[in-house]
Design an enzyme around this catalytic site. Structure first.
Site, PDB file in Angstrom:
ATOM      1  N   LYS A 129      36.151  53.334  55.882  1.00 35.24           N
ATOM      2  CA  LYS A 129      35.632  53.413  54.607  1.00 35.24           C
ATOM      3  C   LYS A 129      34.247  53.633  54.650  1.00 35.24           C
ATOM      4  O   LYS A 129      33.534  52.695  54.929  1.00 35.24           O
ATOM      5  CB  LYS A 129      35.960  52.096  53.692  1.00 35.24           C
ATOM      6  CG  LYS A 129      35.336  52.371  52.300  1.00 35.24           C
ATOM      7  CD  LYS A 129      36.022  51.098  51.344  1.00 35.24           C
ATOM      8  CE  LYS A 129      35.813  51.760  49.668  1.00 35.24           C
ATOM      9  NZ  LYS A 129      34.258  51.927  49.328  1.00 35.24           N
ATOM     10  N   CYS A 464      -2.823  36.564  67.957  1.00 40.55           N
ATOM     11  CA  CYS A 464      -3.546  35.361  68.403  1.00 40.55           C
ATOM     12  C   CYS A 464      -4.385  35.357  69.786  1.00 40.55           C
ATOM     13  O   CYS A 464      -3.786  35.997  70.530  1.00 40.55           O
ATOM     14  CB  CYS A 464      -2.739  34.125  68.577  1.00 40.55           C
ATOM     15  SG  CYS A 464      -3.626  32.807  69.476  1.00 40.55           S
TER      16      CYS A 464
HETATM   17  S1  IVH Z   1      40.065  57.776  49.429  1.00 39.83           S
HETATM   18  C1  IVH Z   1      42.406  58.462  45.832  1.00 39.83           C
HETATM   19  N1  IVH Z   1      39.036  57.571  51.838  1.00 39.83           N
HETATM   20  O1  IVH Z   1      35.463  54.570  48.631  1.00 39.83           O
HETATM   21  C2  IVH Z   1      41.465  57.809  46.903  1.00 39.83           C
HETATM   22  N2  IVH Z   1      37.856  57.106  49.910  1.00 39.83           N
HETATM   23  O2  IVH Z   1      36.885  54.410  45.497  1.00 39.83           O
HETATM   24  C3  IVH Z   1      40.313  58.819  47.011  1.00 39.83           C
HETATM   25  N3  IVH Z   1      35.567  56.203  50.495  1.00 39.83           N
HETATM   26  O3  IVH Z   1      33.536  56.142  46.360  1.00 39.83           O
HETATM   27  C4  IVH Z   1      39.421  58.068  47.800  1.00 39.83           C
HETATM   28  N4  IVH Z   1      35.832  56.212  52.796  1.00 39.83           N
HETATM   29  O4  IVH Z   1      33.964  57.682  48.388  1.00 39.83           O
HETATM   30  C5  IVH Z   1      38.878  57.309  50.543  1.00 39.83           C
HETATM   31  N5  IVH Z   1      38.362  57.293  54.015  1.00 39.83           N
HETATM   32  C6  IVH Z   1      38.133  57.198  52.864  1.00 39.83           C
HETATM   33  C7  IVH Z   1      36.772  56.682  52.000  1.00 39.83           C
HETATM   34  C8  IVH Z   1      36.820  56.735  50.845  1.00 39.83           C
HETATM   35  C9  IVH Z   1      34.908  55.902  51.608  1.00 39.83           C
HETATM   36  C10 IVH Z   1      34.730  55.758  49.258  1.00 39.83           C
HETATM   37  C11 IVH Z   1      35.172  56.901  48.061  1.00 39.83           C
HETATM   38  C12 IVH Z   1      34.727  56.174  47.044  1.00 39.83           C
HETATM   39  C13 IVH Z   1      35.625  54.962  47.258  1.00 39.83           C
HETATM   40  C14 IVH Z   1      36.863  54.735  46.743  1.00 39.83           C
END
Ligand code: IVH
Length: 738
Positions: A129, A464
């Site tokens: 993420k 110091c």
């Molecule tokens: S999928 C329908 N995959 O996390 C799913 N999101 O609310 C759509 N994010 O701000 C998102 N890494 O920008 C997905 N590998 C990843 C992600 C990711 C970061 C962020 C995205 C959004 C939040 C999800």
């Protein structure tokens, strides 16, 4: 005779324009996305300048997907709203940071799909993420036409100008798979759909973030108004994307990872419909989008748990911030079957890692004294669990940082701890400040020994001036000497050192090997040298044991262990010993280089600055620091006494003095030399005592240029740095003045 038509575009130019754009697209992808450039930067620059020149001659032939169009748009007053054709959803977040976070998700999916225990495990894709901001990139006929932020999911903002500056984002799509796969193979070469929206995360790499903040600090130090440092990579990235002036955005290096699709026409993307999320990601990769190498397929809860654990362990060593992992059902058919609840898909979940930033309150601000006398303001905090440990102290770095953040006693602050990094106060929540607590000021005397503390011109730190008179510096010096990477005295930790220094048993390093001598000599009213002649080894042992047994919490056994460890530490190596002395700027690597170069300690003690500069790794600041250290008689005395106490190391032969005609000179190489390869030229320069740098500045002594020399040559000419060809370099190497 015919007059030439000055306004017609020569057909050669049109062809060359197309060629250059194609070349630059390919090389930009290798450089930014694959991290594997196949041409030198200078050659890229040269192609780029050629394209710029051609476009300047034919402005009507400039296309929005040209590599020159990454920067250059005008500053905006505000961003245009963009309505997303396919809404940008968010994902459900699982905050349980144990394995059950992953198990709950798998159980829920199985329940919703109506699977029973006898049914096989569900296939998933697990992804990091990324901690940045979501972006939707719209391509029409393979050309980037719009980049929009998520906004509220329905309507975002048009940030196309800024997104164009991101080297990793393709301006035009090309199919990068060169060998067509056999017919029927699903993830084969696919035609690029007429309309394609790719979704992913814009983020800033940690090294780019550090470099950006360093530049910001320099600007602030130089008195620039309205500049600030950024709190973390995510804020820096968000700030850059929402910069109204694309020229400023371009100075904030951003990166991108693709993780999904939005609008796509035709939906079958000119081939069979994607069967799985993973296959879709592979295809995006083949079209030129960066897809994280950490994305993985797996089956069932066990694979998800294993992924969570593995990525969690790697979190701190990745080049970018992540705040968890995302699990997605891989099969697109199953995704459709699962569907959505309100704005969230049922087929995905974000599984968070423990937070690296938390709120707490400042109980006090202390000033600590380091080994080199550096005074560091430290916030004492109400204990808080952050980044996986309980934190009670956070550094405020120095006076300027403490002032800038304006941390005061009683404040509510954000504390950040990432990996092994020392916890730090990120910022104060001003609206939570109660009353008007005093502004923090740095003391002008050492809080430990009372000596004057000074801040040298151009330095950020107060120091110091007490030197070894200051017990705090003495303690740190001893701990530094005794650490594992130096001479290693096992079991000599800070509690013990505190006592040894407080009770004046140990004042200087050699005292470690003369425990109890000072008191005994004073008792007998003789000098320590005289005492030495009277104490045979067994009496020395007994005196040391008696001295140690008076310390708090020191049992006979641990006293004996410490004496054994001290005895063992006497057999050391020159690099360890040198590092252990704690000479400013001499870290482990430099100590090794010095030892290798000189072979013997006395040669280092006697070496003038020019000789020190011949050592790889040693520049003027380090050389001067070594000179200053050994110019102080008490430091040489410490070395002598340590040797007298029996500290020894094998000495090598004194290094051969090779003639070094290029010592102190810095070279920059550019272009192709007629006979010497780049590495050969570098080796020759270095063996003659010179250094080779990557970029040209006023301090460069010579630029050595071959054919196809690039921007470095231009810069040398602009700065008036002498330029040599290969023959000129050879002449210098032979000591002939050119
Ligand atoms: S999928 C329908 N995959 O996390 C799913 N999101 O609310 C759509 N994010 O701000 C998102 N890494 O920008 C997905 N590998 C990843 C992600 C990711 C970061 C962020 C995205 C959004 C939040 C999800």
């Amino acid at each position: 005779m015919q007059t030439p038509d000055l306004f017609a575009v020569p057909p050669d130019d049109t062809q060359r324009l197309a060629e250059l754009r194609q070349l630059l697209h390919t090389h930009a992808h290798r450089y930014y996305v694959e991290d594997a450039p196949t041409i030198p930067d200078a050659e890229y620059d040269r192609l780029f300048r050629e394209l710029q020149a051609l476009e300047a001659a034919h402005p009507d032939l400039v296309t929005p997907d040209s590599p020159t169009q990454r920067v250059g748009g005008k500053a905006l007053d505000q961003f245009k709203p963009v309505r997303h054709v396919v809404p940008m959803l968010s994902i459900r977040t699982e905050t349980d940071t144990s394995a059950s976070g992953a198990e709950n998700f798998d159980a829920r999916i199985r329940r919703e799909l109506g699977l029973t225990e006898s049914d096989p495990a569900v296939g998933y894709v697990a992804e990091p993420k990324f901690d940045g901001l979501a972006m939707s990139l719209r391509y029409v006929d393979g050309v980037l036409v719009q980049a929009a932020t998520r906004g509220d999911g329905e309507t975002g903002e048009d940030v196309t100008q800024n997104i164009r500056t991101i080297g990793q984002i393709p301006l035009r799509l090309v199919t990068l798979v060169s060998d067509p796969l056999s017919p029927g193979e699903r993830a084969g070469v696919r035609a690029i759909p007429a309309v394609l929206e790719v979704r992913g995360e814009v983020y800033m790499r940690r090294d780019d973030f550090e470099a950006l903040n360093e530049r910001q600090r320099q600007k602030i130090a130089a008195g620039a108004k309205g500049e600030k440092t950024f709190v973390n990579p995510r804020n820096a990235a968000a700030g850059a994307v929402r910069q109204l002036d694309p020229a400023i955005a371009a100075q904030r290096p951003l990166s991108f990872f693709a993780y999904g699709l939005g609008d796509i026409t035709p939906p079958d993307a000119g081939g069979p419909v994607f069967a799985s999320h993973f296959e879709m990601l592979q295809t995006l990769k083949s079209w030129g989008f960066p897809v994280s190498a950490l994305v993985q397929q797996g089956r069932g809860a066990a694979d998800l748990v294993a992924y969570y654990t593995r990525i969690g362990a790697q979190r701190d060593s990745l080049g970018f911030d992540i705040d968890g992992v995302v699990y997605k059902v891989d099969s697109l058919a199953l995704q459709r079957q699962l569907g959505f609840v309100t704005r969230e898909p049922r087929w995905a979940v974000a599984h968070k890692f423990p937070a690296q930033e938390m709120l707490t309150t400042v109980l006090a601000i202390d000033v600590q004294v380091g080994r080199t006398g550096k005074l560091t303001p430290v916030a004492k905090l109400a204990p808080v669990f952050v980044g996986g440990v309980t934190v009670t102290n956070a550094t405020l770095h120095n006076e300027d940082e403490a002032r800038r953040k304006d941390v005061r006693v009683g404040d509510t602050v954000i504390v950040r701890r990432a990996g092994d990094v020392i916890p730090e106060v990120v910022s104060v929540l001003l609206d939570k400040r109660v009353g008007e607590p005093d502004v923090f000021t740095m003391p002008h005397s050492c809080p430990v020994c009372g000596s004057v503390a000074v801040r040298e011109e151009g330095e950020a730190d107060y120091r110091c001036t007490g030197g070894l008179f200051c017990s705090a510096q003495r303690k740190q010096a001893i701990l530094h000497f005794a650490q594992r990477r130096a001479v290693e005295v096992e079991g000599l930790g800070d509690k013990l050192v505190d006592q040894l220094v407080e009770r004046d048993v140990v004042r200087t390093l050699p005292d470690l090997y003369r425990l109890g001598w000072r008191a005994q000599a004073e008792l007998l009213a003789i000098s320590q040298e005289q005492l030495a002649t009277e104490l045979d080894p067994s009496k020395q042992q007994a005196l040391a044991m008696a001295t140690l047994s008076e310390l708090d919490r020191m049992a006979v056994l641990s006293a004996q262990n410490l004496l054994d460890a001290l005895q063992k530490s006497k057999q050391t190596t020159l690099p360890r010993f040198l590092f252990g002395l704690g000479i400013r700027h001499v870290g482990e690597a430099t100590a090794k280089e010095l030892a290798r170069h000189f072979g013997q300690l006395d040669a280092i003690i006697a070496a003038p600055e020019e000789q020190l500069l011949e050592v790889a790794d040693v520049g003027p600041i380090v050389a001067q620091s070594i000179r200053t250290f050994f110019a102080q008689p008490h430091n040489v005395e410490v070395v002598e006494q340590l040797r007298a106490c029996g500290v020894t190391w094998p000495e090598g032969p004194p290094a051969e003095r090779v003639p070094t005609p290029l010592s102190g000179k810095t070279f920059v190489l550019t272009g192709t030399l007629p006979t010497l390869g780049r590495e050969d030229a570098k080796a020759l320069i270095e063996s003659a005592g010179g250094k080779v740098a990557g970029s040209v500045s006023k301090k460069t002594s010579y630029v050595v240029a071959g054919t196809e020399a690039g921007s470095k040559l231009d810069k040398a000419l602009a700065l008036g740095v002498p330029v040599l060809d290969e023959a000129g370099l050879q002449a210098l190497l032979q000591g002939v003045e050119t």
